[in-house]
Structure formats: structure tokens, C-alpha cells
Write an enzyme that holds these catalytic residues in place. Structure first.
Site, PDB file in Angstrom:
ATOM      1  N   ASP A  81       1.127  -0.823  -0.266  1.00 40.92           N
ATOM      2  CA  ASP A  81       0.368   0.102   0.158  1.00 40.92           C
ATOM      3  C   ASP A  81       1.207   1.426  -0.213  1.00 40.92           C
ATOM      4  O   ASP A  81       2.543   0.817   0.030  1.00 40.92           O
ATOM      5  CB  ASP A  81      -0.597  -0.243   1.385  1.00 40.92           C
ATOM      6  CG  ASP A  81      -1.487   1.307   1.823  1.00 40.92           C
ATOM      7  OD1 ASP A  81      -1.924   1.367   0.084  1.00 40.92           O
ATOM      8  OD2 ASP A  81      -1.752   1.964   2.581  1.00 40.92           O
ATOM      9  N   ASP A 136      -0.054   5.355   0.725  1.00 42.07           N
ATOM     10  CA  ASP A 136      -0.297   6.152   1.523  1.00 42.07           C
ATOM     11  C   ASP A 136       0.543   5.902   3.768  1.00 42.07           C
ATOM     12  O   ASP A 136      -0.920   4.580   3.500  1.00 42.07           O
ATOM     13  CB  ASP A 136      -1.937   6.413   2.224  1.00 42.07           C
ATOM     14  CG  ASP A 136      -1.710   7.312   0.664  1.00 42.07           C
ATOM     15  OD1 ASP A 136      -0.816   8.099   0.728  1.00 42.07           O
ATOM     16  OD2 ASP A 136      -2.765   7.369  -0.190  1.00 42.07           O
TER      17      ASP A 136
HETATM   18  P1  B16 Z   1      -6.407  10.074  -4.655  1.00 42.59           P
HETATM   19  P2  B16 Z   1      -4.245   3.688  -0.118  1.00 42.59           P
HETATM   20  C1  B16 Z   1      -5.616   5.677  -0.495  1.00 42.59           C
HETATM   21  O1  B16 Z   1      -3.939   5.886  -0.824  1.00 42.59           O
HETATM   22  C2  B16 Z   1      -5.755   6.920   0.820  1.00 42.59           C
HETATM   23  O2  B16 Z   1      -5.294   6.019   1.678  1.00 42.59           O
HETATM   24  C3  B16 Z   1      -7.111   7.809   0.786  1.00 42.59           C
HETATM   25  O3  B16 Z   1      -7.239   8.854   2.671  1.00 42.59           O
HETATM   26  C4  B16 Z   1      -7.088   8.289  -0.218  1.00 42.59           C
HETATM   27  O4  B16 Z   1      -8.706   8.809  -0.412  1.00 42.59           O
HETATM   28  C5  B16 Z   1      -7.040   7.221  -1.346  1.00 42.59           C
HETATM   29  O5  B16 Z   1      -6.068   6.977  -1.666  1.00 42.59           O
HETATM   30  C6  B16 Z   1      -7.377   7.826  -2.900  1.00 42.59           C
HETATM   31  O6  B16 Z   1      -6.237   8.896  -3.254  1.00 42.59           O
HETATM   32  O7  B16 Z   1      -7.557  10.663  -3.445  1.00 42.59           O
HETATM   33  O8  B16 Z   1      -4.734  10.410  -4.228  1.00 42.59           O
HETATM   34  O9  B16 Z   1      -6.592   9.139  -6.105  1.00 42.59           O
HETATM   35  O10 B16 Z   1      -4.175   3.721   1.203  1.00 42.59           O
HETATM   36  O11 B16 Z   1      -4.482   3.120  -0.915  1.00 42.59           O
HETATM   37  O12 B16 Z   1      -2.111   3.845  -1.196  1.00 42.59           O
HETATM   38 MG    MG Z   2      -3.105   3.090   3.143  1.00 43.87          MG
END
Ligand code: B16
Ligand code: MG
Length: 224
Positions: free
Chosen positions: A7, A9
Site C-alpha cells: 500500500d 499512503d
Molecule cells: P487520491 P492508499 C488511498 O491510498 C488513501 O489512503 C485514501 O485516503 C485516499 O482517499 C485514496 O488513496 C485516494 O487517493 O485522492 O490521491 O486518488 O492507502 O490505498 O495508498
Molecule cells: Mg494506506
């Protein structure tokens, strides 16, 4: 263990804090209370679903047209992109650079299963994009986490069977997705929010190939 799927984030870098600041900025504009507790429930969830959750929380789910919702998401992403434009290699979470090196040294495939459309840009800024053998495009998926699709797609792109993959997550939705994909699930965070994980570490600095291999062996013995 033939592949490790990450993952982004909260595992590779702390962009969870930036998502929090960007959503807080939007929530304040539309008078909806937003705090770290609410942000926790949005981890791993898509931009669209995150906005819906915030609107429901504020009792405003019918208040905005689709065009207005698109505009709110656009503004959130612009704010977020300003924050991530400052990312650099030193913003890798502790131990992640070392783990990537160890995996490459053992020819273990490396994949990315992030719900974020900003993921390639972030990996470039962290100067690790070339370490990844596969990066899933979240816009090409029918279902977000906790559905296993993103992890199964990563395994297929890597050419590795899900049973031979470990995956690392910091969010409950992500751990559920990994387990539904039939993979070894590694959670980063508190035990109580990582229910179902096969291994939980408090911090990314605890993630070593030695630990993953040891726990993988135990997991395989238990699975038979
Ligand atoms: P974006 P991950 C996720 O990343 C985040 O945890 C989540 O908070 C966010 O809304 C989502 O990506 C979409 O991100 O707006 O940049 O497309 O934890 O799956 O790496
Ligand atoms: Mg994450």
C-alpha cells in the site's frame, strides 16, 4: 514468498497526514466537522467514497449536485497535490528503503496496490518508482478496498499466484482486501485496528525481510 505488494499512503510515506489536511480544508469550507478520527475511517478509501462519507457525516448527502461534488474533489486534490509537491526521498517512512533493497537483493517481486491516483507521482518524488515491477491503476478497477480486486490485479501483473504474495497495509479496509485475496497480510499500526492481519508491526522500521520470512514460514505451516 515470491512477491511483496505495498500500500502507499501510511506504509511507504506518511501522505495520510496530507489527505487529512486536504479534506479538513474542504470540510471547513462546507461547515462539516472533521477530525483525525473521521480521517482514520477514510484510509484506503477512494476520493469519491471519502467525499460521500464526509457529506453523510455532516447530514449533507443530498445538498450538492454531481458537478458541485466534482468541484469539491477537484479542490481537495489540488490542495493535496500542493502538499505532495514537497515530497522527497527523505520522506520515505523508516525502514522502507532498506526493505526495498532487501527484496531486490533476493529477486522478490515488488508491487503497488494503492487506491491513490497520485501514486506514480509520489513514487517518482520519493525516487523509488523504478523499484516497482507493477503498479496497479486504480481507475481501471471495478471495486475499491476492501474488495480484493486491487491486490489480485497486482499479483496478476507481477505474474505471481496470490498464495505466494505478502501484502502490507495500514488500513482496516486494506487488511480485509488482502485476506480476501488469499494473501499473507502484514498490518502497520495498532493491533486492534489490524484485525485479521497475519503479522502486525507498530512501525515501518520493524519491517525487515528476515521478519517477513520467519512469519511467512509460520503462516504456511499453520495453513496446512
Ligand atoms: P487520491 P492508499 C488511498 O491510498 C488513501 O489512503 C485514501 O485516503 C485516499 O482517499 C485514496 O488513496 C485516494 O487517493 O485522492 O490521491 O486518488 O492507502 O490505498 O495508498
Ligand atoms: Mg494506506
Amino acid at each position: 514468498m515470491k512477491a511483496v505488494i505495498f500500500d502507499l499512503d501510511g506504509v511507504i510515506t506518511d501522505t495520510a497526514e496530507y489527505h487529512f489536511l486536504a479534506w479538513k480544508h474542504i470540510a471547513e469550507q462546507i461547515d462539516i466537522p472533521f477530525d483525525k478520527g473521521v480521517n482514520e475511517s477514510l484510509k484506503g478509501i477512494s476520493r469519491e467514497e471519502s467525499l460521500e462519507s464526509i457529506l453523510i457525516l455532516g447530514g449533507a448527502e443530498t445538498k450538492y449536485t454531481n458537478a458541485e461534488k466534482q468541484e469539491l474533489m477537484h479542490q481537495k486534490n489540488q490542495y493535496y497535490q500542493t502538499l505532495i509537491s514537497k515530497l522527497m526521498p527523505k520522506d520515505l517512512l523508516p525502514g522502507i528503503g532498506r526493505l526495498l533493497c532487501e527484496l531486490k537483493g533476493e529477486n522478490i517481486k515488488i508491487g503497488l496496490a494503492s487506491s491513490s491516483r497520485n501514486a506514480p507521482e509520489i513514487l517518482k518524488r520519493l525516487e523509488i518508482i523504478d523499484d516497482f515491477h507493477a503498479i496497479v491503476d486504480p481507475t481501471a478497477l471495478a471495486n475499491g478496498k476492501p474488495d480484493p480486486e486491487i491486490f489480485l490485479t497486482a499479483a496478476a501483473l507481477l505474474g505471481v499466484s496470490p498464495a505466494d504474495c505478502a501484502a502490507i497495509e495500514d488500513a482496516e479496509a486494506g487488511i480485509s482486501a488482502i485476506k480476501s485475496a488469499g494473501m499473507f497480510a502484514v498490518g502497520v499500526g495498532h493491533e486492534q485496528s489490524m484485525l485479521g492481519a497475519d503479522l502486525v508491526v507498530r512501525n515501518t522500521c520493524d519491517l525487515t525481510l528476515e521478519l517477513l520470512n520467519e512469519e511467512w514460514e509460520q503462516y504456511k505451516i499453520k495453513s496446512f
